[in-house]
Structures are given as structure tokens and as C-alpha cells.
Design a protein around this motif. Structure first.
Motif, PDB file in Angstrom:
ATOM      1  N   VAL A   1      41.614  42.437  34.934  1.00 16.63           N
ATOM      2  CA  VAL A   1      42.441  41.850  35.997  1.00 16.63           C
ATOM      3  C   VAL A   1      41.934  40.471  36.381  1.00 16.63           C
ATOM      4  O   VAL A   1      42.720  39.512  36.493  1.00 16.63           O
ATOM      5  CB  VAL A   1      42.460  42.781  37.228  1.00 16.63           C
ATOM      6  CG1 VAL A   1      43.131  42.091  38.406  1.00 16.63           C
ATOM      7  CG2 VAL A   1      43.191  44.080  36.897  1.00 16.63           C
ATOM      8  N   TYR A   2      40.626  40.343  36.578  1.00 18.44           N
ATOM      9  CA  TYR A   2      40.073  39.046  36.966  1.00 18.44           C
ATOM     10  C   TYR A   2      40.235  38.022  35.851  1.00 18.44           C
ATOM     11  O   TYR A   2      40.501  36.839  36.108  1.00 18.44           O
ATOM     12  CB  TYR A   2      38.599  39.184  37.342  1.00 18.44           C
ATOM     13  CG  TYR A   2      38.373  39.981  38.610  1.00 18.44           C
ATOM     14  CD1 TYR A   2      39.374  40.111  39.562  1.00 18.44           C
ATOM     15  CD2 TYR A   2      37.147  40.610  38.860  1.00 18.44           C
ATOM     16  CE1 TYR A   2      39.175  40.842  40.720  1.00 18.44           C
ATOM     17  CE2 TYR A   2      36.940  41.337  40.018  1.00 18.44           C
ATOM     18  CZ  TYR A   2      37.960  41.460  40.943  1.00 18.44           C
ATOM     19  OH  TYR A   2      37.762  42.182  42.090  1.00 18.44           O
ATOM     20  N   GLY A   3      40.057  38.474  34.609  1.00 17.38           N
ATOM     21  CA  GLY A   3      40.255  37.564  33.483  1.00 17.38           C
ATOM     22  C   GLY A   3      41.692  37.076  33.406  1.00 17.38           C
ATOM     23  O   GLY A   3      41.954  35.888  33.180  1.00 17.38           O
ATOM     24  N   PHE A   4      42.634  38.000  33.597  1.00 20.48           N
ATOM     25  CA  PHE A   4      44.047  37.622  33.576  1.00 20.48           C
ATOM     26  C   PHE A   4      44.369  36.652  34.721  1.00 20.48           C
ATOM     27  O   PHE A   4      45.083  35.660  34.536  1.00 20.48           O
ATOM     28  CB  PHE A   4      44.916  38.875  33.692  1.00 20.48           C
ATOM     29  CG  PHE A   4      46.388  38.620  33.597  1.00 20.48           C
ATOM     30  CD1 PHE A   4      47.028  38.663  32.371  1.00 20.48           C
ATOM     31  CD2 PHE A   4      47.145  38.333  34.725  1.00 20.48           C
ATOM     32  CE1 PHE A   4      48.390  38.418  32.269  1.00 20.48           C
ATOM     33  CE2 PHE A   4      48.501  38.090  34.644  1.00 20.48           C
ATOM     34  CZ  PHE A   4      49.122  38.137  33.400  1.00 20.48           C
ATOM     35  N   ALA A   5      43.825  36.935  35.902  1.00 14.03           N
ATOM     36  CA  ALA A   5      44.087  36.071  37.049  1.00 14.03           C
ATOM     37  C   ALA A   5      43.524  34.672  36.837  1.00 14.03           C
ATOM     38  O   ALA A   5      44.181  33.665  37.153  1.00 14.03           O
ATOM     39  CB  ALA A   5      43.501  36.696  38.313  1.00 14.03           C
TER      40      ALA A   5
END
Length: 621
Positions: A454-458
Motif C-alpha cells: 500500500v505504501y509503495g503504491f501510494a
């Protein structure tokens, strides 16, 4: 110039809808459930068991949220869903008591399980959640090495005994049979006798290769297994061990055990949810024995079983053809069985063909020579408890090779052949790798893996939108579709998601956005060269495609190499990696261009595009 035909938009819409459909089951979670499986080799779980389960629960006023019969896997089972764990454990005690008259010798195993909450209409479309691997759920992992030399030695030993028995039966004289490694050498005094022996052995054992040689005055016949038979022997040994392990693992109450071959001679055993390593190893390594006994026909046990059992006989009440009284004298044990295969008799009816080694053949001949027309039984002893696998009538004197007929259906002969082979391990195994993962660590792995994705995508989304503006938004939309397609594919394939798999998903996101970066930069280059916005968009996608294809194909080759030659966690990573490459190529080019065409293609007089600052050499602000 930049307009898609309608069918391409329909294709994108269908792909997104299917992706959403097959991704959705992963968000419904799981409910407490029980799984009822067979606890005996001779008892099958059929759909009729669901009625018994419902009756037991109804009698005790225990509410369930559904009872279903599952025959999709390697073993049939009845699954019951509950609203909460308290009801689940209460029902477990009731079913164990209600389904098993003898608690010390259970007919059915009732194990704690988790059932996905996926709606039934989704399940009918085979929309199911992914399985979670050991590192995400917790449990025990064993990597076991099968002693293939012992398996081969056992087969060669059986061939040596069978050859001696066959030559004796055909009255072919030889000067000695001895084993040299994996070669059986038979000595003869003359060539005619050697040729006759070769014909006899070739007629009875088609998987042998023969070579003539001389040893002084004696002529030798070297007998070996053909390469295909040699490989088949090792494969059968590994498969028999897998079948044995599968039956034993039932007792551990594992929801979704993984027992599969890895390479030519290794077996992976993964037991999700099991934390007692000592008990798991004890059950996996347990021995079982087969015995062949004669039926004592002087006693016919009736329903009341009131007849006195002779001193040298005993009564068996579990299995097929019971009750039956068998002699305590053992004709032979399963150690004498070299192979057992499902086949057909002379009337093309299902049968089981059994091959014994030399000593076994001799014992069988002595036991059946004077007992034609009598009945003989095969009994499996496991954990000290007997089960009658078969009761058959002796049609003629039996030797090293004979058939058990009257099986009824081909399924019965296949099952009996498997039981005869899997009563004990075909070859010894050693544990070469052992891992234990706690459930708390598994939950932590899920949490960290989810956060990293999730953090990587964000982070990628923020960077792309700030740097490429509207085209960055299009790229993020395509990236979201890529993630949707990847999870949907993993769910459709019912893949087991592991921590390396989550790492591969995160890597797939980075590789997918790389293709969009190439496209966006190529469009910028066209704009710098003075191309109109519509021409720049068209040329950007067309000219970036070759570079995207080359980079993804070379990466796919590496992924396929990891899949073919890797093992364990490496293969899990490779599967997700290869699927991620294919979905990224589709989403980064096809979906991304479709969104851009939908937004800009309808504008005939397009003067500019929102793709960030286009730096033109020699031009300053």
C-alpha cells in the motif's frame, strides 16, 4: 488518430469487471468451520454423511450456517460453517461423539477449519480467495529426501527373487543367480539354456533389459531395468510415499495441507496451523504393516457373534467383508509385496495385480496350494488397529504374481492397489529442512506485506501525479488495474500466497510503472521535437512499445528460469513475478492508452496535454 474502436473499450471493461469479481473473495474473510473426513482406509466420505451431521447438530440444538459436501480435492469431506468459535468447538465435541461410537477408534475425524465467506454465487463461478502459505498463516514445513537407492534396491531384489522363481517354475536350469549392484547376473552352462531363460524372463517381465556375456567357461545373462522402468520405479516410490503421507496427515486435522513432489526425489510437506513439530514428525514417520491371512471358515459369525472363536483364530469387525474370523497364522506381510497395480482380469473386470518377491512367492505357493476355493484376507495394521482391506476366494495356486478379482468397480481396484502400496513407506525418508512459523509471526508478515504494498503504491501514485500531472493519473489508474488483474489471476489459479509472493507483487508494481514512465517520456520527446499533441501521443505509445516489450521479455525469461529450476519460496516468487509481467504489459500499454484516447482522443483541436514540464533544449523561461 487516437481513438480506440468500441470493441477495445468493451474488452477493457470486461477485463476490469472480471478482475474485480475474482479479487473480491479475498475481502470477505473467513468463518469458523469444521471439516469431517474419513479416519479409516476402508471408509469413504459420501454425500450421505451430510444428513448425519445435520441430524447430530439438530438433535443437540446447535445452529450452523451451512453444511456442504466437498469432493473437489484429493479427499472428500463434509464442511460445516458456524457463526462464532464457541459454537464451532461445541459442535466439534458433539460430532466426534455422535459420528464415532468408539471414541478410541474413530471412524471419522472432525477437525477445526476456516471456511471462506465468499457468497455462493461467486463460488459457483469458481471465484475463491487465495490460500495463505505457512509464512502468512503459521505452521510446520518439512522438506523430505526419499532414499531412491533403497527404492531401487527393493525393486532389484524383487526382480532377483522373481527371476529365480520363474526359472524354477519353467524348469530352466542355471548355474547361479547373484546381484552385482543394480545388475542381476545369471550363469548358464550353454547358450541354448541362456536363450530359453531370456525368453521366459522377457515374457513375464517386460521392463527388463538383457545383455549376454561370458565368464570363463560359464555364459552369463545380465539383467537390468530399462531406463524408463528405472525412472518409473523411482517415481512410483515417491508417489507411494506421498500417498502414505497424505493418509497420515489426516490425523493432524490440517485444513489445507500441501504434500507435493519437488524435483525427482524430494517431497514438500506443509501443515498450516500445526505447531507441535514432534507430533507431526511422529505421525509422518509412523510405520504401518500389511498381513495376508487365511479365513477360518469353520466359524460363520452371525449378527449376534455368539459362536466361540477357535483359539488360533480371531474376529475382525472393521473393514470390508466383516465380520470375519481369520487365522492368527500370518501367510506373509506387506514387506514381501514389491508392487500392486490396478488392472483387469481375463473377463475385463477390475482387479488388482500383486507382485511378490521370491520369498513371498514361495510362502504364497505353500499357503494356497492345498487351499483352492478357500478365502483369503488382506489386513492393514496401523497404530495397532486392524482393518480388513479385502476378502477374496483363491481360484488357483498363487505364486509371485497373482490377481485379486471381484473388485466391482475400477475405482475400488485403484483404491485397493494404492492401499497395498501405501500401507508403509516405500522407501525411507530423511528430513533435510524443517521450519516452524508461529501464527503471530504469520499475522505480522501479512500486516507488513500489506503495508509495504500500500505504501509503495501510494508513493508511486504521488510521484507520478506530481511529475506527469494528468498522464501521471492515467499511469496510476493503469497501475491499479494491473494490481487488480494480478490478484484476480492468483485467485483464479488458487495459488498459495507467501511472503515472497507479496514481495513479487511489490516488485511488479515498480516494473509496471516503469513502462508508463517510458511512454510518458517518449511523448515528451515527441513534443520537444515539435510534434502536435495528438501526433506526440500516438508516436509515444507506438515507439515505446518495442522498448517495453524487450525489457519485459528479458525479465520474463529470468522469471521462467526461476520457476523451472528454483524450489520452495523461489518458485512462489517466480509464479507471481511472471504473472505480474504479463498483467503489467497489458495494463501499462493497452489499458493506459485506452484511458488516454478516451480523454484526449475526442478533442479534434488539441493544443496542449497535461504531462508536466516539457523541457525544450535552447529554450529558457
Amino acid at each position: 488518430m487516437n481513438r480506440y474502436p468500441v470493441w477495445k473499450y468493451i474488452l477493457i471493461a470486461v477485463a476490469v469487471l472480471l478482475g474485480a469479481l475474482y479479487t473480491a473473495p479475498n475481502y470477505f474473510g473467513e468463518s469458523p468451520a469444521l471439516q469431517v473426513t474419513s479416519g479409516k482406509s476402508t471408509v469413504k466420505v459420501a454425500s450421505e454423511l451430510t444428513a448425519r451431521v445435520e441430524a447430530v447438530l439438530k438433535q443437540e440444538n446447535v445452529a450452523s450456517e451451512g453444511v456442504s459436501f466437498d469432493n473437489a480435492g484429493t479427499r472428500a469431506s463434509v464442511r460445516i460453517r458456524f457463526a462464532d468459535p464457541d459454537t464451532q468447538f461445541k459442535a466439534k465435541l458433539l460430532l466426534e461423539k455422535g459420528l464415532n461410537p468408539d471414541a478410541s477408534d474413530p471412524t471419522y475425524l472432525v477437525t477445526v477449519n476456516l471456511q471462506p465467506n465468499t457468497p455462493k454465487w461467486m463460488q459457483k463461478l469458481h471465484a475463491l480467495p487465495m490460500y495463505l502459505g505457512l509464512d502468512l498463516r503459521g505452521g510446520v514445513h518439512f522438506l523430505m529426501q526419499v532414499d531412491t537407492k533403497a527404492a531401487l534396491s527393493k525393486r532389484v531384489q524383487g526382480i532377483q527373487a522373481a527371476a529365480r522363481s520363474a526359472l524354477r517354475d519353467k524348469n530352466v536350469r542355471h548355474a547361479g543367480i547373484e546381484r552385482v549392484g543394480d545388475v542381476i547376473e545369471i550363469k548358464f552352462r550353454d547358450a541354448d539354456t541362456r536363450n530359453k531363460a531370456k525368453d521366459v524372463l522377457a515374457g513375464q517381465m517386460a521392463d527388463l533389459a538383457f545383455a549376454d556375456s561370458a565368464d570363463g567357461a560359464d555364459l552369463k545373462l545380465s539383467v537390468t531395468l530399462k531406463p524408463t522402468a528405472l525412472k518409473q520405479t523411482i517415481d512410483d516410490g515417491v508417489k507411494q510415499n506421498i500417498a502414505t503421507l497424505s493418509k497420515r496427515v489426516n490425523e493432524l486435522g490440517v485444513a489445507e495441507p500441501i504434500i507435493q513432489q519437488q524435483g525427482p526425489d524430494r517431497i514438500v510437506v506443509q501443515l498450516p496451523g500445526v505447531q507441535d513439530v514432534a507430533r507431526a514428525k511422529a505421525i509422518i514417520g509412523r510405520t504401518a504393516t500389511l498381513e495376508v491371512r487365511m479365513v477360518d471358515e469353520s466359524v460363520t459369525p452371525g449378527s449376534e457373534l455368539s459362536a466361540a472363536i477357535p483359539f488360533n483364530s480371531e474376529l475382525f469387525t472393521v473393514g470390508k467383508g466383516v465380520p470375519v474370523v481369520l487365522s492368527k497364522d500370518v501367510v506373509l506381510t506387506g514387506d514381501y509385496i514389491s508392487s500392486a497395480d490396478a488392472t483387469f482380469d481375463q473377463n475385463q473386470q477390475p482387479a488388482v495385480s500383486i507382485d511378490l518377491n521370491g520369498d513371498g512367492g514361495r510362502k504364497m505357493r505353500e499357503a494356497t496350494r492345498e487351499r483352492v476355493g478357500k478365502k483369503m484376507a488382506i489386513v492393514l495394521f496401523e497404530k495397532g488397529k486392524p482393518e480388513v482391506l479385502s476378502v477374496a476366494t483363491i481360484q488357483s495356486e498363487l505364486g509371485s504374481r497373482f490377481q485379486i478379482t471381484g473388485m466391482g468397480a475400477a475405482e475400488n481396484s485403484t483404491e485397493l492397489a494404492l492401499l497395498l502400496r501405501s500401507g508403509a513407506l516405500y522407501a525411507p525418508m530423511t528430513v533435510v529442512e524443517e521450519r516452524t512459523i508461529g501464527p503471530q509471526l504469520g499475522a505480522e508478515n501479512i500486516k507488513k506485506g500489506l503495508y509495504s504494498t500500500v505504501y509503495g503504491f501510494a508513493a508511486i501514485a504521488v510521484f507520478m501525479i506530481l511529475y506527469y500531472m494528468m498522464f501521471g493519473f492515467f499511469s496510476v489508474l493503469a497501475l491499479a488495474c494491473n494490481l487488480l488483474f494480478l490478484i484476480a489471476l492468483l485467485s483464479m489459479l488458487q495459488a498459495t500466497l507467501t511472503l515472497p509472493g507479496i514481495a513479487a507483487i511489490a516488485l511488479a508494481l515498480g516494473m509496471a510503472i516503469d513502462a508508463n514512465v517510458l511512454i510518458n517520456e517518449r511523448i515528451r520527446e515527441e513534443l520537444r521535437g515539435g510534434a502536435s499533441p495528438q501526433a506526440a501521443i500516438s508516436a509515444g505509445f507506438d515507439r515505446a512499445w518495442a522498448t517495453i516489450l524487450d525489457s519485459n521479455v528479458t525479465t520474463l525469461i529470468v522469471g521462467l528460469a526461476l520457476l523451472l529450476f528454483g524450489s520452495g519460496a523461489v518458485r512462489g516468487f517466480a509464479v507471481v513475478h511472471c504473472l505480474g509481467i504479463m498483467t503489467s504489459m497489458f495494463s501499462a500499454v493497452f489499458v493506459s492508452r485506452g484511458v488516454v484516447n478516451l480523454w484526449y482522443g475526442r478533442k479534434k483541436k488539441l493544443t496542449s496535454v497535461a504531462i508536466g514540464t516539457v523541457w525544450i533544449p535552447g529554450l529558457s523561461k
